[in-house]
Structure formats: C-alpha cells, structure tokens
Design a protein around this motif. Structure first.
Motif, PDB file in Angstrom:
ATOM      1  N   ALA A   1       0.832  -1.211   0.000  1.00  0.00           N
ATOM      2  CA  ALA A   1       0.000   0.000   0.000  1.00  0.00           C
ATOM      3  C   ALA A   1       0.862   1.255   0.000  1.00  0.00           C
ATOM      4  CB  ALA A   1      -0.952  -0.004   1.195  1.00  0.00           C
ATOM      5  N   CYS A   2       1.957   1.230   0.716  1.00  0.00           N
ATOM      6  CA  CYS A   2       2.846   2.404   0.757  1.00  0.00           C
ATOM      7  C   CYS A   2       3.549   2.617  -0.579  1.00  0.00           C
ATOM      8  CB  CYS A   2       3.854   2.269   1.884  1.00  0.00           C
ATOM      9  SG  CYS A   2       3.108   2.476   3.518  1.00  0.00           S
ATOM     10  N   ILE A   3       3.907   1.544  -1.260  1.00  0.00           N
ATOM     11  CA  ILE A   3       4.527   1.670  -2.583  1.00  0.00           C
ATOM     12  C   ILE A   3       3.512   2.295  -3.545  1.00  0.00           C
ATOM     13  CG2 ILE A   3       5.517   0.419  -4.545  1.00  0.00           C
ATOM     14  CD1 ILE A   3       7.295   0.577  -1.944  1.00  0.00           C
ATOM     15  N   ALA A   4       2.260   1.855  -3.478  1.00  0.00           N
ATOM     16  CA  ALA A   4       1.213   2.447  -4.316  1.00  0.00           C
ATOM     17  C   ALA A   4       1.024   3.923  -3.980  1.00  0.00           C
ATOM     18  CB  ALA A   4      -0.098   1.683  -4.141  1.00  0.00           C
ATOM     19  N   GLU A   5       1.056   4.243  -2.692  1.00  0.00           N
ATOM     20  CA  GLU A   5       0.919   5.644  -2.274  1.00  0.00           C
ATOM     21  C   GLU A   5       2.080   6.492  -2.793  1.00  0.00           C
ATOM     22  OE1 GLU A   5       0.479   8.227   1.845  1.00  0.00           O
ATOM     23  OE2 GLU A   5       0.924   6.096   1.967  1.00  0.00           O
ATOM     24  N   ALA A   6       3.296   5.951  -2.736  1.00  0.00           N
ATOM     25  CA  ALA A   6       4.463   6.687  -3.241  1.00  0.00           C
ATOM     26  C   ALA A   6       4.332   6.928  -4.743  1.00  0.00           C
ATOM     27  CB  ALA A   6       5.752   5.928  -2.926  1.00  0.00           C
ATOM     28  N   ALA A   7       3.850   5.930  -5.475  1.00  0.00           N
ATOM     29  CA  ALA A   7       3.644   6.092  -6.919  1.00  0.00           C
ATOM     30  C   ALA A   7       2.593   7.158  -7.195  1.00  0.00           C
ATOM     31  CB  ALA A   7       3.234   4.758  -7.540  1.00  0.00           C
ATOM     32  N   GLN A   8       1.511   7.130  -6.442  1.00  0.00           N
ATOM     33  CA  GLN A   8       0.454   8.114  -6.609  1.00  0.00           C
ATOM     34  C   GLN A   8       0.976   9.523  -6.332  1.00  0.00           C
ATOM     35  OE1 GLN A   8      -2.715   8.064  -3.669  1.00  0.00           O
ATOM     36  NE2 GLN A   8      -4.200   8.476  -5.304  1.00  0.00           N
ATOM     37  N   GLU A   9       1.752   9.682  -5.286  1.00  0.00           N
ATOM     38  CA  GLU A   9       2.331  10.992  -4.959  1.00  0.00           C
ATOM     39  C   GLU A   9       3.230  11.493  -6.086  1.00  0.00           C
ATOM     40  OE1 GLU A   9       2.111  13.154  -2.291  1.00  0.00           O
ATOM     41  OE2 GLU A   9       0.413  11.971  -1.592  1.00  0.00           O
ATOM     42  N   THR A  10       4.029  10.601  -6.649  1.00  0.00           N
ATOM     43  CA  THR A  10       4.919  10.989  -7.746  1.00  0.00           C
ATOM     44  C   THR A  10       4.113  11.440  -8.954  1.00  0.00           C
ATOM     45  OG1 THR A  10       6.749   9.618  -7.000  1.00  0.00           O
ATOM     46  CG2 THR A  10       6.684  10.147  -9.352  1.00  0.00           C
ATOM     47  N   VAL A  11       3.101  10.665  -9.337  1.00  0.00           N
ATOM     48  CA  VAL A  11       2.272  11.032 -10.494  1.00  0.00           C
ATOM     49  C   VAL A  11       1.618  12.385 -10.257  1.00  0.00           C
ATOM     50  CG1 VAL A  11       0.160  10.445 -11.762  1.00  0.00           C
ATOM     51  CG2 VAL A  11       1.886   8.687 -11.327  1.00  0.00           C
ATOM     52  N   GLN A  12       1.069  12.573  -9.085  1.00  0.00           N
ATOM     53  CA  GLN A  12       0.353  13.819  -8.822  1.00  0.00           C
ATOM     54  C   GLN A  12       1.287  15.025  -8.753  1.00  0.00           C
ATOM     55  OE1 GLN A  12      -1.946  12.658  -5.359  1.00  0.00           O
ATOM     56  NE2 GLN A  12      -3.706  12.191  -6.649  1.00  0.00           N
TER      57      GLN A  12
ATOM     58  N   VAL B   1       4.621  15.290  -9.818  1.00  0.00           N
ATOM     59  CA  VAL B   1       5.540  15.498 -10.938  1.00  0.00           C
ATOM     60  C   VAL B   1       4.787  15.685 -12.256  1.00  0.00           C
ATOM     61  CG1 VAL B   1       7.436  14.455 -12.248  1.00  0.00           C
ATOM     62  CG2 VAL B   1       7.394  14.240  -9.762  1.00  0.00           C
ATOM     63  N   LEU B   2       3.765  14.868 -12.479  1.00  0.00           N
ATOM     64  CA  LEU B   2       3.014  14.945 -13.750  1.00  0.00           C
ATOM     65  C   LEU B   2       1.759  15.819 -13.644  1.00  0.00           C
ATOM     66  CD1 LEU B   2       3.240  11.216 -14.885  1.00  0.00           C
ATOM     67  CD2 LEU B   2       4.757  13.125 -15.467  1.00  0.00           C
ATOM     68  N   TRP B   3       1.448  16.270 -12.459  1.00  0.00           N
ATOM     69  CA  TRP B   3       0.251  17.080 -12.225  1.00  0.00           C
ATOM     70  C   TRP B   3      -0.997  16.358 -12.725  1.00  0.00           C
ATOM     71  CZ3 TRP B   3       0.168  22.251 -10.229  1.00  0.00           C
ATOM     72  CH2 TRP B   3       1.416  22.699  -9.820  1.00  0.00           C
ATOM     73  N   GLN B   4      -1.107  15.118 -12.369  1.00  0.00           N
ATOM     74  CA  GLN B   4      -2.195  14.265 -12.843  1.00  0.00           C
ATOM     75  C   GLN B   4      -2.848  13.585 -11.639  1.00  0.00           C
ATOM     76  OE1 GLN B   4      -2.903  13.291 -16.249  1.00  0.00           O
ATOM     77  NE2 GLN B   4      -4.607  12.107 -15.469  1.00  0.00           N
ATOM     78  N   VAL B   5      -4.164  13.685 -11.512  1.00  0.00           N
ATOM     79  CA  VAL B   5      -4.855  12.921 -10.480  1.00  0.00           C
ATOM     80  C   VAL B   5      -4.896  11.477 -10.969  1.00  0.00           C
ATOM     81  CG1 VAL B   5      -7.040  12.555  -9.279  1.00  0.00           C
ATOM     82  CG2 VAL B   5      -6.235  14.880  -9.732  1.00  0.00           C
ATOM     83  N   TRP B   6      -4.358  10.604 -10.156  1.00  0.00           N
ATOM     84  CA  TRP B   6      -4.280   9.189 -10.520  1.00  0.00           C
ATOM     85  C   TRP B   6      -4.240   8.346  -9.276  1.00  0.00           C
ATOM     86  CZ3 TRP B   6      -0.703   5.337  -9.452  1.00  0.00           C
ATOM     87  CH2 TRP B   6      -0.884   4.141 -10.143  1.00  0.00           C
ATOM     88  N   PRO B   7      -4.951   7.230  -9.267  1.00  0.00           N
ATOM     89  CA  PRO B   7      -6.014   6.804 -10.171  1.00  0.00           C
ATOM     90  C   PRO B   7      -7.344   7.465  -9.815  1.00  0.00           C
ATOM     91  CG  PRO B   7      -5.521   5.046  -8.621  1.00  0.00           C
ATOM     92  CD  PRO B   7      -4.578   6.179  -8.311  1.00  0.00           C
ATOM     93  N   VAL B   8      -8.323   7.226 -10.648  1.00  0.00           N
ATOM     94  CA  VAL B   8      -9.622   7.875 -10.495  1.00  0.00           C
ATOM     95  C   VAL B   8     -10.725   6.823 -10.436  1.00  0.00           C
ATOM     96  CG1 VAL B   8     -11.288   9.388 -11.656  1.00  0.00           C
ATOM     97  CG2 VAL B   8      -8.853   9.953 -11.680  1.00  0.00           C
ATOM     98  N   CYS B   9     -11.673   7.031  -9.537  1.00  0.00           N
ATOM     99  CA  CYS B   9     -12.886   6.207  -9.483  1.00  0.00           C
ATOM    100  C   CYS B   9     -13.792   6.723 -10.602  1.00  0.00           C
ATOM    101  CB  CYS B   9     -13.571   6.346  -8.129  1.00  0.00           C
ATOM    102  SG  CYS B   9     -15.181   5.520  -8.033  1.00  0.00           S
ATOM    103  N   LEU B  10     -14.039   5.914 -11.601  1.00  0.00           N
ATOM    104  CA  LEU B  10     -14.846   6.360 -12.741  1.00  0.00           C
ATOM    105  C   LEU B  10     -16.302   6.604 -12.351  1.00  0.00           C
ATOM    106  CD1 LEU B  10     -13.356   4.114 -15.570  1.00  0.00           C
ATOM    107  CD2 LEU B  10     -12.840   6.505 -15.024  1.00  0.00           C
ATOM    108  N   GLU B  11     -16.788   5.897 -11.332  1.00  0.00           N
ATOM    109  CA  GLU B  11     -18.165   6.085 -10.887  1.00  0.00           C
ATOM    110  C   GLU B  11     -18.356   7.473 -10.266  1.00  0.00           C
ATOM    111  OE1 GLU B  11     -21.309   4.330  -7.580  1.00  0.00           O
ATOM    112  OE2 GLU B  11     -19.479   3.199  -8.026  1.00  0.00           O
ATOM    113  N   HIS B  12     -17.405   7.902  -9.445  1.00  0.00           N
ATOM    114  CA  HIS B  12     -17.545   9.171  -8.727  1.00  0.00           C
ATOM    115  C   HIS B  12     -16.699  10.297  -9.310  1.00  0.00           C
ATOM    116  CE1 HIS B  12     -18.776   6.160  -5.618  1.00  0.00           C
ATOM    117  NE2 HIS B  12     -19.816   6.975  -5.672  1.00  0.00           N
ATOM    118  N   ARG B  13     -15.881   9.967 -10.297  1.00  0.00           N
ATOM    119  CA  ARG B  13     -15.034  10.963 -10.963  1.00  0.00           C
ATOM    120  C   ARG B  13     -14.158  11.733  -9.965  1.00  0.00           C
ATOM    121  NH1 ARG B  13     -15.782   9.430 -15.819  1.00  0.00           N
ATOM    122  NH2 ARG B  13     -17.806   9.556 -16.801  1.00  0.00           N
ATOM    123  N   THR B  14     -13.542  10.982  -9.075  1.00  0.00           N
ATOM    124  CA  THR B  14     -12.658  11.572  -8.066  1.00  0.00           C
ATOM    125  C   THR B  14     -11.454  10.662  -7.854  1.00  0.00           C
ATOM    126  OG1 THR B  14     -12.605  12.554  -5.868  1.00  0.00           O
ATOM    127  CG2 THR B  14     -13.817  10.514  -6.080  1.00  0.00           C
ATOM    128  N   GLY B  15     -10.387  11.252  -7.365  1.00  0.00           N
ATOM    129  CA  GLY B  15      -9.194  10.468  -7.090  1.00  0.00           C
ATOM    130  C   GLY B  15      -9.424   9.488  -5.950  1.00  0.00           C
TER     131      GLY B  15
END
Length: 158
Positions: free
Chosen positions: A81-92, A94-108
């Motif tokens: 879970a922490c590795i996934a969190e670190a990846a999410q932090e990097t994407v957000q 460095v790339l200025w991208q909300v990732w991943p997104v719940c398609l049902e609620h359209r939120t990160g």
C-alpha cells in the motif's frame, strides 16, 4: 546556517532497490506498473528507489520514480500500500495528474492496506468503497477500453 533540517541532511542520493532480494517489493511495484499501464501508459513504468539514512533515528525512505528518475516524497514502510501511495504521490506532484480515479464518482482514490494486508485503491466518496486491488485497475475500465488494453497486451506477448 543551513536551511535544511537535519532529517534531510542525513539522507543520501536515492539508489535502485535490489528487487531480486525483495520479492515482496517487486510484486508491489509490478502491481503499480500494471495499473499505470492500464490507466496512464504515457507515464511509463516506475522504478523503486531507496534513500538510506546516515542517522539511526531517521528511517530509510523508499520512492517510486518515473522512468526519467523524477520522484516525489518517500515512504518509510515499504509495504504494498505504501509503494502504491508513493507512486500516486509521484504522479500527482511530478506529472500534475490525479491518478487513479474512481470512474463512478469521478474523483481520485487513495491506496490503503486492508485488514488482510491486501493493498487496495479506496474511494472516499459517501461511505467509501474499495475500487479494486492495486494491480487490478484494468478491471475497472469501461468495456471498450478494457478490450483494447487486452488486445494491446496480447500483441506485446505474441
């Protein structure tokens, strides 16, 4: 006088984690990279980096780095879970991208460890719900996107 806290002064440059020696971390990173390939392929696969600390009171840090070695923040506990969190932090960050997104609620969504230690993507909307296990984001895609992804994977494998 230094502008950096002693915590950061005691950290060295990050270096790649020896994933052969840590199959648990290799599996966690593979799951994150499956999710990136399915939902944000332009990011490329991440690498897991490790920044050792020279200070015994300061824990080592683990970072999920983009292919060009950019990363943001670090985690101290290198579980799935922490590795996934670190990846999410990097994407957000460095790339200025909300990732991943719940398609049902359209939120990160956010990485979290379940009681059984599975790493999941958690949507906080309403009462909250598990979107999927980390590594299974492809299953949340609409049918057309999911089929296109499977075709792409088959071409790559065959």
């Amino acid at each position: 006088m230094s502008h950096f806290s002693p915590r950061w002064e005691s950290l060295q440059d990050p270096r790649p984690v020896d994933l052969a020696a840590r199959p648990d971390l290799a599996a966690a990173l593979d799951a994150v990279n499956r999710d990136l390939a399915a939902t944000l392929p332009e990011a490329g696969p991440m690498r897991l980096m490790w920044t050792p600390s020279d200070d015994e009171d300061i824990p080592d840090q683990y970072h999920a780095a983009l292919p060009d070695d950019r990363w943001h923040a670090g985690v101290q506990d290198p579980d799935a879970a922490c590795i996934a969190e670190a990846a999410q932090e990097t994407v957000q960050a460095v790339l200025w991208q909300v990732w991943p997104v719940c398609l049902e609620h359209r939120t990160g969504v956010h990485a979290r460890a379940e009681a059984d230690e599975r790493a999941v993507w958690w949507c906080r909307v309403g009462e909250g719900h598990v979107l999927c296990e980390v590594g299974e984001l492809a299953q949340t895609l609409p049918g057309k996107q999911r089929r296109a992804l499977r075709r792409k994977e088959r071409r790559r494998e065959g």
